[in-house]
Design a protein around this motif. Structure first.
Motif, PDB file in Angstrom:
ATOM      1  N   ASN A  61       3.973  25.082 -59.339  1.00 52.23           N
ATOM      2  CA  ASN A  61       4.791  24.221 -60.196  1.00 52.23           C
ATOM      3  C   ASN A  61       4.100  23.860 -61.506  1.00 52.23           C
ATOM      4  OD1 ASN A  61       6.772  24.256 -58.295  1.00 52.23           O
ATOM      5  ND2 ASN A  61       6.655  22.093 -57.738  1.00 52.23           N
ATOM      6  N   ARG A  64       5.310  26.104 -63.917  1.00 55.10           N
ATOM      7  CA  ARG A  64       6.749  26.320 -63.838  1.00 55.10           C
ATOM      8  C   ARG A  64       7.553  25.071 -64.177  1.00 55.10           C
ATOM      9  NH1 ARG A  64       8.237  30.859 -60.928  1.00 55.10           N
ATOM     10  NH2 ARG A  64       6.475  32.136 -60.250  1.00 55.10           N
ATOM     11  N   ASN A  65       6.952  24.128 -64.881  1.00 61.00           N
ATOM     12  CA  ASN A  65       7.689  22.904 -65.205  1.00 61.00           C
ATOM     13  C   ASN A  65       8.019  22.880 -66.693  1.00 61.00           C
ATOM     14  OD1 ASN A  65       5.672  20.945 -66.707  1.00 61.00           O
ATOM     15  ND2 ASN A  65       4.491  21.956 -65.095  1.00 61.00           N
ATOM     16  N   ALA A 227       2.737  20.274 -53.228  1.00 58.78           N
ATOM     17  CA  ALA A 227       4.076  20.153 -53.828  1.00 58.78           C
ATOM     18  C   ALA A 227       5.183  20.645 -52.887  1.00 58.78           C
ATOM     19  CB  ALA A 227       4.126  20.871 -55.167  1.00 58.78           C
ATOM     20  N   SER A 245      12.683  20.468 -49.912  1.00 62.90           N
ATOM     21  CA  SER A 245      12.294  21.300 -51.046  1.00 62.90           C
ATOM     22  C   SER A 245      13.511  22.038 -51.599  1.00 62.90           C
ATOM     23  CB  SER A 245      11.216  22.306 -50.637  1.00 62.90           C
ATOM     24  OG  SER A 245      10.012  21.637 -50.289  1.00 62.90           O
ATOM     25  N   GLN A 295      11.761  30.950 -56.523  1.00 64.06           N
ATOM     26  CA  GLN A 295      11.165  30.680 -57.823  1.00 64.06           C
ATOM     27  C   GLN A 295      11.827  31.564 -58.886  1.00 64.06           C
ATOM     28  OE1 GLN A 295       6.983  31.265 -56.568  1.00 64.06           O
ATOM     29  NE2 GLN A 295       6.653  29.109 -57.035  1.00 64.06           N
ATOM     30  N   GLY A 327      10.981  26.498 -60.135  1.00 59.98           N
ATOM     31  CA  GLY A 327       9.884  25.849 -59.423  1.00 59.98           C
ATOM     32  C   GLY A 327      10.421  25.310 -58.114  1.00 59.98           C
ATOM     33  N   VAL A 329      10.718  21.899 -56.132  1.00 64.31           N
ATOM     34  CA  VAL A 329      10.514  20.452 -56.161  1.00 64.31           C
ATOM     35  C   VAL A 329      10.672  19.883 -54.755  1.00 64.31           C
ATOM     36  CG1 VAL A 329      11.192  20.160 -58.557  1.00 64.31           C
ATOM     37  CG2 VAL A 329      12.937  20.054 -56.807  1.00 64.31           C
ATOM     38  N   THR A 355      10.893  15.854 -59.806  1.00 64.55           N
ATOM     39  CA  THR A 355      10.610  16.335 -61.160  1.00 64.55           C
ATOM     40  C   THR A 355       9.572  15.487 -61.874  1.00 64.55           C
ATOM     41  OG1 THR A 355      12.436  15.035 -62.039  1.00 64.55           O
ATOM     42  CG2 THR A 355      12.911  17.312 -61.443  1.00 64.55           C
TER      43      THR A 355
END
Length: 405
Positions: A61, A64-65, A227, A245, A295, A327, A329, A355
């Motif tokens: 992540n 990937r944010n 995560a 998730s 992803q 991503g 979350v 997030t």
């Protein structure tokens, strides 16, 4: 080799083989894992520690944010930890001796309905009571802060105002990870890549180490900072975490000259936009409704995302999408994180950020390190214990956490 730039990752940290044992092992080599290791070493003198990452450092992540940093959350507990995090962000470039392009360009959270307006004004007033910089802007003031936004009243979701946090902004996520990793390496922390945890070793109800694809590693303490995969790893120790998730998608455009001066978020129509330092427009959407670990991007989400963006920003109509990604979350029922001891002795967990993970990176690392080192929470993360889901003392941030929840 001499031609490589000094900031090239090859020069920032070593890639050691894992030792047989450590005082503490952190599972997850993203922003939170690296920040936790950094503050364990810096604040608590713990350097015989390892960060284990199943892939490459900060390849989950963290890479990937959409890099947004802010602290304008509603409840006292959330404002406390996110504002502490923002204050750490403000000093980290100098402290870590690394320019990770921290840009305090401000964040607008748009309101499109009367309900949005009421909740937004309430949040601004709560922020101000907690010492968080926050203002309520009229549509004309929104236009002044971000001239390219469409504030006319004849669009599907007219802008009725916005919250404004001037100290909020963005940072370059990869550079943040490299900065933490370099300092961890300097302090003697082992950063071990391509080391997947496959099991957690227990002696009765006490954790004593982890099994990995590179052998067994004994540990006095084990801290989970993985995560979206937190529930999978915790289950290895018999801990059932109250998280789900979901994939969260984002995209970037081709490069443009600077046109977008701030960060704009719209909870109601599920889009948030900033312009990266190189010039690409970075856009995020809402989470996919299903549980999963994908992803990847998806055309229907991108279509809705772009439709919302073009209505708010007509100038984007001719922009081309360069790439998309997803991503993972990890979300809790109250849209707030878990930074806590677990029912298993010497096992700690940091998850459920949804997030909010990137913006919370230094604050999470600071408080999680305190919890691990002292076997008790810092005052800032004490409200975010696992026990709140039994006692009912939830911290409901569904509104302030914006589009992901």
């Amino acid at each position: 080799m001499a031609d490589l730039l000094p900031e090239h990752p090859e020069f920032l940290w070593n890639n050691p083989d894992p030792k047989k044992s450590y005082d503490a092992v952190i599972v997850g080599g993203g922003g939170h894992g690296l920040a936790t290791a950094y503050y364990l070493a810096k604040n608590h003198g713990m350097t015989n520690i390892a960060v284990l990452e199943k892939g490459w450092l900060a390849g989950g992540n963290m890479a990937r944010n959409t890099t947004i940093i802010r602290s304008n959350y509603l409840w006292d507990e959330s404002a406390g930890i996110y504002e502490h995090s923002l204050k750490l962000w403000e000093q980290l470039p100098e402290e870590l001796e690394y320019d990770f392009l921290f840009s305090q360009r401000g964040v607008l959270n748009l309101a499109h309905t009367l309900g949005d307006v009421r909740e937004s004004v309430r949040r601004v007033e709560a922020n101000q009571l907690n010492g968080v910089d926050a203002e309520w802007l009229t549509p004309d003031q929104v236009k002044e802060a971000c001239p390219i936004i469409n504030t006319s009243d004849d669009i599907r979701y007219p802008v009725m105002g916005a919250t404004w946090q001037p100290r909020a902004g963005i940072a370059k996520h990869d550079h943040v990870a490299w900065a933490f990793a370099r300092k961890c390496n300097e302090m003697g922390v082992d950063l071990i890549q391509n080391c997947e945890v496959t099991g957690i070793i227990k002696d009765g109800n006490k954790v004593t180490g982890v099994k990995t694809n590179r052998g067994t590693i004994l540990a006095g303490k084990v801290a989970l900072a993985s995560a979206g995969h937190s529930s999978v790893v915790a289950e290895m120790a018999g801990v059932d975490l109250p998280i789900q998730s979901h994939p969260l998608q984002a995209l970037v455009s081709e490069l443009f000259e600077p046109v977008h001066p701030t960060v704009v978020m719209s909870n109601h129509i599920h889009v948030y936009v900033s312009q990266a330092h190189k010039g690409e427009l970075v856009m995020g959407a809402g989470i996919d409704s299903y549980n999963g670990y994908g992803q990847r991007g998806a055309f229907h989400v991108i279509e809705e995302q772009m439709a919302a963006a073009v209505e708010l920003f007509p100038i984007f109509a001719r922009a081309h999408v360069l790439r998309t990604w997803g991503g993972i979350v990890d979300t809790t029922m109250d849209a707030s994180p878990i930074i806590s001891k677990t029912p298993v002795e010497n096992l700690y967990v940091n998850c459920g950020w949804g997030t909010g993970g990137f913006k919370g990176t230094p604050g999470a690392g600071w408080t999680f390190a305190h919890t691990i080192a002292n076997d008790e929470p810092h005052k800032l993360n004490a409200p975010f214990a696992l026990e709140r889901f039994e006692t009912g003392h939830l911290i409901d941030e569904h509104g302030a956490a914006a589009v992901a929840h």
